[in-house]
Motif scaffolding. Structure first.
Motif, PDB file in Angstrom:
ATOM      1  N   ASP A  35       0.812  -1.216   0.000  1.00 35.57           N
ATOM      2  CA  ASP A  35       0.000   0.000   0.000  1.00 35.57           C
ATOM      3  C   ASP A  35       0.846   1.268   0.000  1.00 35.57           C
ATOM      4  OD1 ASP A  35      -2.329  -1.449  -0.121  1.00 35.57           O
ATOM      5  OD2 ASP A  35      -2.640  -1.459   2.050  1.00 35.57           O
ATOM      6  N   GLN A  36       2.123   1.152   0.334  1.00 37.11           N
ATOM      7  CA  GLN A  36       3.021   2.304   0.308  1.00 37.11           C
ATOM      8  C   GLN A  36       3.426   2.670  -1.123  1.00 37.11           C
ATOM      9  OE1 GLN A  36       6.393   1.612   2.874  1.00 37.11           O
ATOM     10  NE2 GLN A  36       5.100   0.682   4.440  1.00 37.11           N
ATOM     11  N   ASP A  38       2.366   3.267  -5.165  1.00 38.23           N
ATOM     12  CA  ASP A  38       1.266   3.604  -6.050  1.00 38.23           C
ATOM     13  C   ASP A  38       1.745   3.471  -7.493  1.00 38.23           C
ATOM     14  OD1 ASP A  38      -1.279   4.484  -6.774  1.00 38.23           O
ATOM     15  OD2 ASP A  38      -0.649   6.585  -6.811  1.00 38.23           O
ATOM     16  N   LYS A 189       1.758  -3.972  -9.768  1.00 40.72           N
ATOM     17  CA  LYS A 189       1.788  -4.701  -8.497  1.00 40.72           C
ATOM     18  C   LYS A 189       1.202  -6.092  -8.704  1.00 40.72           C
ATOM     19  CE  LYS A 189       0.671  -0.863  -5.356  1.00 40.72           C
ATOM     20  NZ  LYS A 189      -0.297  -0.439  -4.325  1.00 40.72           N
ATOM     21  N   LYS A 191      -0.693  -8.611  -6.119  1.00 39.58           N
ATOM     22  CA  LYS A 191      -1.259  -8.648  -4.762  1.00 39.58           C
ATOM     23  C   LYS A 191      -1.836 -10.013  -4.449  1.00 39.58           C
ATOM     24  CE  LYS A 191      -2.994  -4.539  -2.683  1.00 39.58           C
ATOM     25  NZ  LYS A 191      -3.943  -3.491  -2.615  1.00 39.58           N
TER      26      LYS A 191
END
Length: 191
Positions: A35-36, A38, A189, A191
């Motif tokens: 989450d850090q 973007d 990303k 996830k």
């Protein structure tokens, strides 16, 4: 004197420990840090002379276990109907870094001299099909990451692709060919 030895020992422990990097992080540890980050640029386009290079990740975020769709395109936009380029096995390179762990995923490629004809306004597209390598001299965490990556695809992480198209355009046989090295960067990303 003993106090100094204890102090130096503790300091050495922290210095040596911090030099080990973050390669040993598990996917669970990495997921907590995602989450850090973007994703700003899942695709990029660069124009140089008569050529346009595109580097594309079809998604900003891929679910863990899903294939990542990444590709490079090279388009000739000059005045001729077609042009011949020279390159290694492919004109496209896909070196990748997993930023949270600080792991570089190399993109080795055979380097024969191959020629490809590009038709005007018809992009040549090459999909990323995987890469990665390690040796027994690498750190244990790096080897484990690479084995997992090679066998199962991208583990949870934040990836930056520093892609490029590298090719030459031959001219008169008595002259050096024009050399091109078009660079672009995309992110995604898992996830």
């Amino acid at each position: 004197m003993k106090k100094w030895l204890v102090f130096i020992s503790i300091l050495a422990f922290f210095v040596i420990g911090s030099g080990c990097g973050t390669e040993g992080k598990s996917s669970k540890d990495v997921a907590g840090e995602l989450d850090q980050y973007d994703v700003q640029n899942p695709n990029a386009e660069v124009k140089e002379g008569d050529f346009v290079y595109r580097l594309v990740s079809e998604q900003k975020v891929y679910p863990n276990g899903q294939s990542v769709t990444l590709y490079g395109e090279l388009e000739y936009i000059g005045n001729e109907q077609e042009i011949t380029i020279q390159h290694a096995a492919s004109p496209f390179y896909f070196p990748i870094e997993e930023k949270i762990r600080g792991i570089d995923i190399p993109y080795p490629m055979p380097e024969p001299l191959v020629t490809t004809t590009l038709n005007k306004d018809e992009p040549l597209r090459v999909n990323y099909t995987g890469s990665g390598a390690y040796s027994e001299q690498d750190k244990k965490a790096y080897i484990e990451f690479m084995k997992d990556f090679i066998e199962n695809g991208f583990p949870t992480g934040y990836y930056v692709v520093n892609g490029y198209a590298d090719f030459m355009v031959p001219k008169d046989p008595n002259l050096e060919p024009d050399k091109y090295h078009l660079k672009a960067q995309v992110e995604f990303k898992v996830k």
